[in-house]
Scaffold this motif. Structure first.
Motif, PDB file in Angstrom:
ATOM      1  N   LEU A 104       0.810  -1.214   0.000  1.00 50.56           N
ATOM      2  CA  LEU A 104       0.000   0.000   0.000  1.00 50.56           C
ATOM      3  C   LEU A 104       0.845   1.267   0.000  1.00 50.56           C
ATOM      4  CD1 LEU A 104      -3.111  -0.598   2.298  1.00 50.56           C
ATOM      5  CD2 LEU A 104      -3.066  -0.123  -0.147  1.00 50.56           C
ATOM      6  N   GLU A 105       2.065   1.164   0.481  1.00 50.09           N
ATOM      7  CA  GLU A 105       2.946   2.332   0.483  1.00 50.09           C
ATOM      8  C   GLU A 105       3.480   2.656  -0.904  1.00 50.09           C
ATOM      9  OE1 GLU A 105       5.955   1.438   3.315  1.00 50.09           O
ATOM     10  OE2 GLU A 105       4.634   1.636   5.061  1.00 50.09           O
ATOM     11  N   THR A 106       3.310   1.736  -1.875  1.00 48.58           N
ATOM     12  CA  THR A 106       3.859   1.957  -3.212  1.00 48.58           C
ATOM     13  C   THR A 106       2.908   2.708  -4.134  1.00 48.58           C
ATOM     14  OG1 THR A 106       3.045  -0.137  -4.178  1.00 48.58           O
ATOM     15  CG2 THR A 106       5.153  -0.202  -2.975  1.00 48.58           C
ATOM     16  N   PHE A 107       1.649   2.879  -3.719  1.00 44.27           N
ATOM     17  CA  PHE A 107       0.708   3.621  -4.561  1.00 44.27           C
ATOM     18  C   PHE A 107      -0.373   4.219  -3.670  1.00 44.27           C
ATOM     19  CE2 PHE A 107      -1.268  -0.385  -3.979  1.00 44.27           C
ATOM     20  CZ  PHE A 107      -2.597  -0.357  -4.375  1.00 44.27           C
ATOM     21  N   ALA A 108      -1.207   5.062  -4.269  1.00 41.37           N
ATOM     22  CA  ALA A 108      -2.232   5.762  -3.487  1.00 41.37           C
ATOM     23  C   ALA A 108      -3.601   5.470  -4.072  1.00 41.37           C
ATOM     24  CB  ALA A 108      -1.956   7.262  -3.493  1.00 41.37           C
ATOM     25  N   PRO A 109      -4.214   4.361  -3.696  1.00 40.61           N
ATOM     26  CA  PRO A 109      -5.535   4.052  -4.232  1.00 40.61           C
ATOM     27  C   PRO A 109      -6.576   5.072  -3.772  1.00 40.61           C
ATOM     28  CG  PRO A 109      -4.993   2.579  -2.413  1.00 40.61           C
ATOM     29  CD  PRO A 109      -3.753   3.363  -2.712  1.00 40.61           C
ATOM     30  N   PRO A 110      -7.526   5.413  -4.618  1.00 37.73           N
ATOM     31  CA  PRO A 110      -8.570   6.393  -4.250  1.00 37.73           C
ATOM     32  C   PRO A 110      -9.629   5.735  -3.370  1.00 37.73           C
ATOM     33  CG  PRO A 110      -8.912   5.637  -6.486  1.00 37.73           C
ATOM     34  CD  PRO A 110      -7.640   5.001  -6.035  1.00 37.73           C
ATOM     35  N   LEU A 111      -9.326   5.597  -2.105  1.00 39.49           N
ATOM     36  CA  LEU A 111     -10.139   4.839  -1.162  1.00 39.49           C
ATOM     37  C   LEU A 111     -11.190   5.688  -0.453  1.00 39.49           C
ATOM     38  CD1 LEU A 111      -7.517   2.526   0.559  1.00 39.49           C
ATOM     39  CD2 LEU A 111      -9.795   1.760  -0.140  1.00 39.49           C
ATOM     40  N   ILE A 112     -12.363   5.125  -0.307  1.00 37.40           N
ATOM     41  CA  ILE A 112     -13.389   5.634   0.603  1.00 37.40           C
ATOM     42  C   ILE A 112     -13.590   4.533   1.640  1.00 37.40           C
ATOM     43  CG2 ILE A 112     -15.736   6.455   0.880  1.00 37.40           C
ATOM     44  CD1 ILE A 112     -14.063   8.276  -0.862  1.00 37.40           C
ATOM     45  N   THR A 113     -13.206   4.758   2.879  1.00 36.85           N
ATOM     46  CA  THR A 113     -13.270   3.706   3.894  1.00 36.85           C
ATOM     47  C   THR A 113     -14.468   3.892   4.828  1.00 36.85           C
ATOM     48  OG1 THR A 113     -11.794   4.945   5.361  1.00 36.85           O
ATOM     49  CG2 THR A 113     -10.769   3.386   3.838  1.00 36.85           C
ATOM     50  N   HIS A 114     -14.740   2.853   5.617  1.00 34.69           N
ATOM     51  CA  HIS A 114     -15.834   2.848   6.589  1.00 34.69           C
ATOM     52  C   HIS A 114     -17.161   3.238   5.919  1.00 34.69           C
ATOM     53  CE1 HIS A 114     -12.178   3.338   9.088  1.00 34.69           C
ATOM     54  NE2 HIS A 114     -12.794   2.429   9.820  1.00 34.69           N
ATOM     55  N   THR A 115     -17.330   2.762   4.709  1.00 37.04           N
ATOM     56  CA  THR A 115     -18.526   3.052   3.927  1.00 37.04           C
ATOM     57  C   THR A 115     -19.007   1.752   3.285  1.00 37.04           C
ATOM     58  OG1 THR A 115     -17.777   5.305   3.455  1.00 37.04           O
ATOM     59  CG2 THR A 115     -19.476   4.388   2.006  1.00 37.04           C
ATOM     60  N   ARG A 116     -20.243   1.397   3.551  1.00 35.96           N
ATOM     61  CA  ARG A 116     -20.784   0.130   3.052  1.00 35.96           C
ATOM     62  C   ARG A 116     -21.761   0.397   1.902  1.00 35.96           C
ATOM     63  NH1 ARG A 116     -20.678  -4.755   5.092  1.00 35.96           N
ATOM     64  NH2 ARG A 116     -19.856  -3.943   7.069  1.00 35.96           N
ATOM     65  N   VAL A 117     -21.631  -0.405   0.853  1.00 36.83           N
ATOM     66  CA  VAL A 117     -22.599  -0.352  -0.245  1.00 36.83           C
ATOM     67  C   VAL A 117     -23.737  -1.302   0.109  1.00 36.83           C
ATOM     68  CG1 VAL A 117     -23.015  -0.715  -2.696  1.00 36.83           C
ATOM     69  CG2 VAL A 117     -20.808   0.191  -1.923  1.00 36.83           C
ATOM     70  N   THR A 118     -24.926  -0.773   0.295  1.00 42.68           N
ATOM     71  CA  THR A 118     -26.068  -1.583   0.719  1.00 42.68           C
ATOM     72  C   THR A 118     -26.992  -1.962  -0.433  1.00 42.68           C
ATOM     73  OG1 THR A 118     -27.345   0.412   1.234  1.00 42.68           O
ATOM     74  CG2 THR A 118     -26.040  -0.575   3.032  1.00 42.68           C
ATOM     75  N   ARG A 119     -26.807  -1.320  -1.591  1.00 42.29           N
ATOM     76  CA  ARG A 119     -27.658  -1.640  -2.738  1.00 42.29           C
ATOM     77  C   ARG A 119     -26.942  -1.252  -4.017  1.00 42.29           C
ATOM     78  NH1 ARG A 119     -32.029   1.394  -5.424  1.00 42.29           N
ATOM     79  NH2 ARG A 119     -33.522  -0.084  -6.368  1.00 42.29           N
ATOM     80  N   LEU A 120     -27.030  -2.135  -5.010  1.00 42.29           N
ATOM     81  CA  LEU A 120     -26.554  -1.836  -6.352  1.00 42.29           C
ATOM     82  C   LEU A 120     -27.718  -2.080  -7.292  1.00 42.29           C
ATOM     83  CD1 LEU A 120     -23.254  -3.081  -8.037  1.00 42.29           C
ATOM     84  CD2 LEU A 120     -25.429  -3.154  -9.239  1.00 42.29           C
ATOM     85  N   ALA A 121     -28.110  -1.049  -8.031  1.00 41.77           N
ATOM     86  CA  ALA A 121     -29.239  -1.169  -8.946  1.00 41.77           C
ATOM     87  C   ALA A 121     -28.901  -0.473 -10.256  1.00 41.77           C
ATOM     88  CB  ALA A 121     -30.502  -0.549  -8.332  1.00 41.77           C
ATOM     89  N   HIS A 122     -29.623  -0.834 -11.299  1.00 39.51           N
ATOM     90  CA  HIS A 122     -29.450  -0.149 -12.576  1.00 39.51           C
ATOM     91  C   HIS A 122     -29.932   1.288 -12.459  1.00 39.51           C
ATOM     92  CE1 HIS A 122     -28.292  -3.660 -14.945  1.00 39.51           C
ATOM     93  NE2 HIS A 122     -29.213  -4.347 -14.290  1.00 39.51           N
ATOM     94  N   GLY A 123     -29.161   2.209 -13.035  1.00 35.49           N
ATOM     95  CA  GLY A 123     -29.547   3.611 -13.008  1.00 35.49           C
ATOM     96  C   GLY A 123     -30.659   3.916 -13.990  1.00 35.49           C
ATOM     97  N   ALA A 124     -31.407   4.958 -13.722  1.00 38.62           N
ATOM     98  CA  ALA A 124     -32.530   5.335 -14.590  1.00 38.62           C
ATOM     99  C   ALA A 124     -32.054   5.693 -15.992  1.00 38.62           C
ATOM    100  CB  ALA A 124     -33.296   6.512 -13.969  1.00 38.62           C
ATOM    101  N   ASP A 125     -30.862   6.234 -16.106  1.00 42.70           N
ATOM    102  CA  ASP A 125     -30.327   6.660 -17.404  1.00 42.70           C
ATOM    103  C   ASP A 125     -29.184   5.761 -17.855  1.00 42.70           C
ATOM    104  OD1 ASP A 125     -32.098   8.864 -17.464  1.00 42.70           O
ATOM    105  OD2 ASP A 125     -30.736   9.995 -16.159  1.00 42.70           O
TER     106      ASP A 125
END
Length: 438
Positions: free
Chosen positions: A101-122
């Motif tokens: 992890l020290e070799t790169f900087a991933p664009p992380l959002i932590t302590h965040t849970r995805v509770t639903r994945l659905a198709h978008g209206a558009d």
């Protein structure tokens, strides 16, 4: 060592829209992130806790890898320590991953849970995110599911009928023998976790009973080398799943039990039985303090040994074909035989105070509203790519090869998924972010 491009993202403010979202910040999801960054694709990694937390949180204290250290390869990073043929402990793996992890900087959002994945209206997808009680949404064109192979621990339906005086836990909760109540322990399951936890308890002097299933075994070392090094040389970790000898049935039985503890050795359940461990066949039912087992112990032991010797024969054939100079061949001979297949255990009479369930995990993708799963709830995918436009997976067992889901195969799998995503993103005319640093 190559370092992936850095894509900056404010971890305190999830975006409302982004081309690609990776759900899960383990080594698989972060490997896709590395490759997407290297290709200049804007994305975010959403992690419910902290990056790769499961290595520290769900492995027991004496855990070691069962694959040699040289198998440990991730994008731009590989094991370069002094013991390539050894087996890192849990804490050493945690440190090694922290180094990556020290070799790169991933664009992380932590302590965040995805509770639903659905198709978008558009078109595309809409994700529902939950963090500290706050609900937000994120729109994206591509989603990579990197939440692990099968995240829900399996416990049999009759577990609730067992005497409440017996402490029950899943293998992912086990840390060490000292944390368990005094008394004997029943471990249910003889895959890698079950066999190694039974060994750990046995070495700690606990009285152990083990209910074994159909997991096969493999030699740790054979003819002068680690058996898994031979198998890698033979190309077995590179054979695509659909071409693997024996088909799906063979793939389901490749969780061979072996250990890397103390420099690595075989796990010989017959030897444990000779030293006092109680062995049983498949656990089929339980009520109160009485458990019942199928009369499968002898057949299961014989089948595991047959696989062990079959792998040795395959290595022999490879050595003969290639002319490698190696010590002479050998075969495993049973050191113990059961007098009969036990079919019942009285927990109270045997002094069993703890049951550890090590019978695996099941998929749980109910939060994903997309037609990408078979009747068993498993993703229908080819090399991680599904028939649902924009939906991909990473880190699944046998996703592409036997090496998938392991350190050995993650980089290749992640690179393929990232290539497909980069091509589709460019084809949509979506934004690609140029590499901004090395």
């Amino acid at each position: 060592m190559t370092t992936a491009a850095r894509v900056e993202r404010d971890p305190r403010r999830p975006p409302e829209q982004i081309p690609v979202a990776i759900i899960g910040g383990g080594q698989a999801g972060l490997s896709v992130s590395w490759h997407l960054s290297d290709r200049g694709v804007d994305h975010v990694v959403i992690e419910a806790q902290t990056p790769m937390h499961q290595w520290a949180d769900t492995r027991w204290d004496n855990f070691t890898l069962v694959t040699p250290n040289w198998h440990c390869r991730l994008p731009g990073y590989a094991y370069d320590g002094t013991d390539p043929d050894g087996f890192m402990t849990r804490d050493e793996v945690v440190d090694w991953l922290a180094g990556w992890l020290e070799t790169f900087a991933p664009p992380l959002i932590t302590h965040t849970r995805v509770t639903r994945l659905a198709h978008g209206a558009d078109g595309g997808f809409e994700l529902t995110l939950e963090s500290a009680g706050e609900i937000t949404t994120l729109s994206c064109d591509e989603v990579v599911i990197a939440t692990g192979g099968y995240p829900i621990p399996v416990v049999p339906s009759f577990a609730g009928s067992i005497d409440t005086a017996v402490h029950q836990m899943h293998s992912e909760e086990y840390r060490n023998a000292g944390e368990l109540p005094p008394g004997a322990v029943l471990v249910v399951g003889s895959g890698q976790s079950g066999a190694q936890i039974a060994e750990d308890l046995h070495l700690e002097g606990r009285e152990v009973h083990l209910a074994i299933g159909n997991a096969p075994r493999v030699a740790r070392f054979y003819r002068g080398r680690d058996a898994m090094t031979w198998l890698a040389d033979m190309g077995l970790y590179d054979v695509p799943a659909r071409q693997y000898p024996g088909g799906a049935a063979a793939r389901e039985k490749t969780n061979h039990y072996v250990t890397g503890r103390d420099g690595g050795r075989d796990v010989d359940l017959r030897a444990f039985a000779r030293e006092g461990m109680g062995l049983y066949g498949t656990l089929v039912d339980g009520q109160g303090s009485t458990l019942r087992f199928a009369p499968t112990l002898t057949a299961s032991l014989d089948a595991a040994d047959a696989v062990y010797n079959s792998i040795c024969r395959d290595i022999d054939a490879h050595i003969e074909r290639t002319g490698v100079d190696a010590p002479p061949p050998s075969r495993y001979t049973p050191v113990w035989e059961p007098d009969a297949d036990p079919t019942e255990l009285d927990l109270a009479a045997a002094g069993v105070t703890t049951i550890i369930w090590a019978i695996g995990y099941r998929p749980d993708y109910r939060w994903i509203e997309a037609s990408a799963f078979d009747g068993g709830g498993r993703p229908m995918q080819t090399r991680g790519i599904t028939a649902v436009d924009g939906l991909s997976f990473i880190g699944l067992p046998w996703m592409h090869t036997w090496g998938s889901g392991r350190f050995l195969g993650i980089d290749r799998d992640a690179g393929h998924v990232a290539d497909v995503i980069a091509d589709r993103t460019a084809g949509r005319g979506g934004p690609l972010r140029l590499a901004v640093g090395r």
